[in-house]
Design a protein around this motif. Sequence first.
Motif, PDB file in Angstrom:
ATOM      1  N   ALA A  16       0.825  -1.203   0.000  1.00  0.00           N
ATOM      2  CA  ALA A  16       0.000   0.000   0.000  1.00  0.00           C
ATOM      3  C   ALA A  16       0.864   1.259   0.000  1.00  0.00           C
ATOM      4  O   ALA A  16       0.575   2.228  -0.711  1.00  0.00           O
ATOM      5  CB  ALA A  16      -0.930  -0.003   1.215  1.00  0.00           C
ATOM      6  N   ALA A  17       1.942   1.249   0.778  1.00  0.00           N
ATOM      7  CA  ALA A  17       2.855   2.394   0.811  1.00  0.00           C
ATOM      8  C   ALA A  17       3.463   2.642  -0.563  1.00  0.00           C
ATOM      9  O   ALA A  17       3.544   3.783  -1.039  1.00  0.00           O
ATOM     10  CB  ALA A  17       3.947   2.157   1.849  1.00  0.00           C
ATOM     11  N   GLN A  18       3.884   1.568  -1.213  1.00  0.00           N
ATOM     12  CA  GLN A  18       4.503   1.685  -2.537  1.00  0.00           C
ATOM     13  C   GLN A  18       3.502   2.227  -3.561  1.00  0.00           C
ATOM     14  O   GLN A  18       3.843   3.114  -4.362  1.00  0.00           O
ATOM     15  CB  GLN A  18       5.024   0.320  -2.977  1.00  0.00           C
ATOM     16  CG  GLN A  18       5.882   0.343  -4.224  1.00  0.00           C
ATOM     17  CD  GLN A  18       7.270   0.885  -3.978  1.00  0.00           C
ATOM     18  OE1 GLN A  18       7.920   0.507  -3.004  1.00  0.00           O
ATOM     19  NE2 GLN A  18       7.731   1.764  -4.853  1.00  0.00           N
ATOM     20  N   LEU A  19       2.271   1.716  -3.534  1.00  0.00           N
ATOM     21  CA  LEU A  19       1.256   2.164  -4.481  1.00  0.00           C
ATOM     22  C   LEU A  19       0.942   3.649  -4.300  1.00  0.00           C
ATOM     23  O   LEU A  19       0.836   4.393  -5.276  1.00  0.00           O
ATOM     24  CB  LEU A  19      -0.018   1.331  -4.315  1.00  0.00           C
ATOM     25  CG  LEU A  19       0.021  -0.107  -4.831  1.00  0.00           C
ATOM     26  CD1 LEU A  19      -1.208  -0.865  -4.349  1.00  0.00           C
ATOM     27  CD2 LEU A  19       0.096  -0.137  -6.349  1.00  0.00           C
ATOM     28  N   LEU A  20       0.791   4.071  -3.066  1.00  0.00           N
ATOM     29  CA  LEU A  20       0.482   5.472  -2.801  1.00  0.00           C
ATOM     30  C   LEU A  20       1.635   6.380  -3.215  1.00  0.00           C
ATOM     31  O   LEU A  20       1.426   7.429  -3.840  1.00  0.00           O
ATOM     32  CB  LEU A  20       0.168   5.665  -1.320  1.00  0.00           C
ATOM     33  CG  LEU A  20      -1.189   5.132  -0.845  1.00  0.00           C
ATOM     34  CD1 LEU A  20      -1.229   5.035   0.671  1.00  0.00           C
ATOM     35  CD2 LEU A  20      -2.325   6.021  -1.358  1.00  0.00           C
ATOM     36  N   ARG A  26       2.262  11.383  -0.399  1.00  0.00           N
ATOM     37  CA  ARG A  26       3.226  11.220   0.675  1.00  0.00           C
ATOM     38  C   ARG A  26       2.767  10.123   1.618  1.00  0.00           C
ATOM     39  O   ARG A  26       1.570   9.996   1.918  1.00  0.00           O
ATOM     40  CB  ARG A  26       3.378  12.524   1.461  1.00  0.00           C
ATOM     41  CG  ARG A  26       4.015  13.666   0.692  1.00  0.00           C
ATOM     42  CD  ARG A  26       3.885  14.966   1.471  1.00  0.00           C
ATOM     43  NE  ARG A  26       4.403  14.840   2.823  1.00  0.00           N
ATOM     44  CZ  ARG A  26       3.882  15.446   3.899  1.00  0.00           C
ATOM     45  NH1 ARG A  26       2.801  16.203   3.763  1.00  0.00           N
ATOM     46  NH2 ARG A  26       4.430  15.304   5.093  1.00  0.00           N
ATOM     47  N   VAL A  27       3.724   9.341   2.080  1.00  0.00           N
ATOM     48  CA  VAL A  27       3.427   8.244   2.984  1.00  0.00           C
ATOM     49  C   VAL A  27       4.358   8.322   4.185  1.00  0.00           C
ATOM     50  O   VAL A  27       5.578   8.491   4.032  1.00  0.00           O
ATOM     51  CB  VAL A  27       3.612   6.873   2.294  1.00  0.00           C
ATOM     52  CG1 VAL A  27       3.345   5.736   3.281  1.00  0.00           C
ATOM     53  CG2 VAL A  27       2.696   6.755   1.079  1.00  0.00           C
ATOM     54  N   ARG A  28       3.787   8.209   5.361  1.00  0.00           N
ATOM     55  CA  ARG A  28       4.581   8.046   6.587  1.00  0.00           C
ATOM     56  C   ARG A  28       4.328   6.622   7.076  1.00  0.00           C
ATOM     57  O   ARG A  28       3.203   6.276   7.466  1.00  0.00           O
ATOM     58  CB  ARG A  28       4.175   9.074   7.640  1.00  0.00           C
ATOM     59  CG  ARG A  28       5.002   9.014   8.923  1.00  0.00           C
ATOM     60  CD  ARG A  28       4.696  10.231   9.800  1.00  0.00           C
ATOM     61  NE  ARG A  28       5.209  11.451   9.160  1.00  0.00           N
ATOM     62  CZ  ARG A  28       4.633  12.647   9.271  1.00  0.00           C
ATOM     63  NH1 ARG A  28       3.508  12.783   9.964  1.00  0.00           N
ATOM     64  NH2 ARG A  28       5.157  13.699   8.687  1.00  0.00           N
ATOM     65  N   LEU A  29       5.343   5.786   7.021  1.00  0.00           N
ATOM     66  CA  LEU A  29       5.226   4.366   7.335  1.00  0.00           C
ATOM     67  C   LEU A  29       5.795   4.128   8.728  1.00  0.00           C
ATOM     68  O   LEU A  29       6.992   4.323   8.960  1.00  0.00           O
ATOM     69  CB  LEU A  29       5.968   3.546   6.288  1.00  0.00           C
ATOM     70  CG  LEU A  29       5.852   2.024   6.344  1.00  0.00           C
ATOM     71  CD1 LEU A  29       4.396   1.584   6.272  1.00  0.00           C
ATOM     72  CD2 LEU A  29       6.650   1.401   5.195  1.00  0.00           C
ATOM     73  N   VAL A  30       4.940   3.720   9.643  1.00  0.00           N
ATOM     74  CA  VAL A  30       5.311   3.590  11.051  1.00  0.00           C
ATOM     75  C   VAL A  30       5.439   2.122  11.424  1.00  0.00           C
ATOM     76  O   VAL A  30       4.485   1.344  11.271  1.00  0.00           O
ATOM     77  CB  VAL A  30       4.259   4.270  11.955  1.00  0.00           C
ATOM     78  CG1 VAL A  30       4.651   4.145  13.421  1.00  0.00           C
ATOM     79  CG2 VAL A  30       4.074   5.731  11.560  1.00  0.00           C
ATOM     80  N   PRO A  37       9.620  -0.249   2.454  1.00  0.00           N
ATOM     81  CA  PRO A  37      10.240   0.009   1.156  1.00  0.00           C
ATOM     82  C   PRO A  37      10.889   1.386   1.081  1.00  0.00           C
ATOM     83  O   PRO A  37      10.442   2.341   1.725  1.00  0.00           O
ATOM     84  CB  PRO A  37       9.054  -0.101   0.173  1.00  0.00           C
ATOM     85  CG  PRO A  37       7.845   0.152   1.004  1.00  0.00           C
ATOM     86  CD  PRO A  37       8.152  -0.382   2.361  1.00  0.00           C
ATOM     87  N   LEU A  38      11.948   1.469   0.292  1.00  0.00           N
ATOM     88  CA  LEU A  38      12.644   2.731   0.071  1.00  0.00           C
ATOM     89  C   LEU A  38      11.988   3.473  -1.093  1.00  0.00           C
ATOM     90  O   LEU A  38      11.803   2.907  -2.166  1.00  0.00           O
ATOM     91  CB  LEU A  38      14.123   2.478  -0.231  1.00  0.00           C
ATOM     92  CG  LEU A  38      14.957   1.863   0.891  1.00  0.00           C
ATOM     93  CD1 LEU A  38      16.344   1.518   0.380  1.00  0.00           C
ATOM     94  CD2 LEU A  38      15.040   2.805   2.076  1.00  0.00           C
ATOM     95  N   HIS A  39      11.628   4.722  -0.864  1.00  0.00           N
ATOM     96  CA  HIS A  39      11.001   5.540  -1.896  1.00  0.00           C
ATOM     97  C   HIS A  39      11.127   6.994  -1.458  1.00  0.00           C
ATOM     98  O   HIS A  39      11.031   7.302  -0.259  1.00  0.00           O
ATOM     99  CB  HIS A  39       9.524   5.162  -2.059  1.00  0.00           C
ATOM    100  CG  HIS A  39       8.868   5.676  -3.296  1.00  0.00           C
ATOM    101  ND1 HIS A  39       8.568   7.013  -3.475  1.00  0.00           N
ATOM    102  CD2 HIS A  39       8.436   5.032  -4.418  1.00  0.00           C
ATOM    103  CE1 HIS A  39       7.981   7.167  -4.650  1.00  0.00           C
ATOM    104  NE2 HIS A  39       7.887   5.987  -5.239  1.00  0.00           N
ATOM    105  N   GLU A  40      11.305   7.890  -2.405  1.00  0.00           N
ATOM    106  CA  GLU A  40      11.496   9.295  -2.051  1.00  0.00           C
ATOM    107  C   GLU A  40      10.281   9.901  -1.367  1.00  0.00           C
ATOM    108  O   GLU A  40      10.395  10.901  -0.638  1.00  0.00           O
ATOM    109  CB  GLU A  40      11.857  10.108  -3.299  1.00  0.00           C
ATOM    110  CG  GLU A  40      10.765  10.127  -4.370  1.00  0.00           C
ATOM    111  CD  GLU A  40      11.176  10.935  -5.599  1.00  0.00           C
ATOM    112  OE1 GLU A  40      12.277  11.508  -5.570  1.00  0.00           O
ATOM    113  OE2 GLU A  40      10.394  10.966  -6.568  1.00  0.00           O
TER     114      GLU A  40
END
Length: 309
Positions: A16-20, A26-30, A37-40
């Motif tokens: 879900a983080a990658q898709l968004l 913007r995604v804040r993954l806690v 995943p690594l993404h800018e």
Amino acid sequence: MSLNVIVGAGATGAAAAQLLADAGERVRLVTRRGGGPLHERIERVAADATDTGRLAELTRGAAVLFNCAMPAYDRWPSEFPPLAASLLAAAERTGSDYVMLGNTYGYGPVDGPVTEELPMEPSSVKGRVRAHMWHDALAAYEAGRVRVTEVRASDYLGAGAYSPFTLMVGAQVLSGAPVAYPGDLDAPHSWTYTGDAARTLIAAARSEESWGRAWHTPSTSRAPVRELAASLALAAGAPAPELTHMTGAALEEIGRTDSVMAEFPEMLYLYDRPNLLDAANTSAVLNLTPTPVHAVLDEMAAEHRRTAR
């Protein structure tokens, strides 16, 4: 760009983080360790999600809070309720929409297709945990404190997926080992691709029709375990699998030394009969269709080849 906060970086949360992020959001993954995943456009944060004050700080300004977290399977009764309560409270404090990733445990045993309209009638400890989480969230919605929806999945397939199939069948098939499975090898069963669960979470978050109800993830396959195992072996170029039925006594014996496997006996009702998830509402309203199962099995085979190297 809107901000989305996702708690949990398992296979579905990470997808879900990658898709968004790929869609420009913007995604804040806690997570406890700050993984994912690594993404800018993905900010990875190490935090304890049961610390409601800290989680509210991280969620403030977010359009959506996604709950994709899951404690260890053998610690659900003690660890899931406070975790879920903290996420619900953070959503209420910040005004963020709240989207939960759930499963079908809360329905209990069902004869026939499993639909979202069925009542919560759990017959297991873990089912009661899941039902309680949903009832608490729904009560908050009905009181006007938060907008909430839940996406319910069946057993997972895909790279990094965690389910009885991946644990007790898939890994053995990919390594060419014999398989002993405690359920009915020939009963039709719905399987959820983690990527489809992620797409359903996002679609539900974006729909004004979502709130105060649940959605079922469209199934990538309804194949029995025997058929699915053979298809996975074919995708991986592995030998045709040798499958046998594991007796309840054998499963209980394994559970004496494996705390996770000790949790499976109460859930056997999901695997000893047909278990079919009806996702017609999701397909019609959210306009989602499942990923073809051959693509999912190819992904699993490719992951196995990478890790084997």
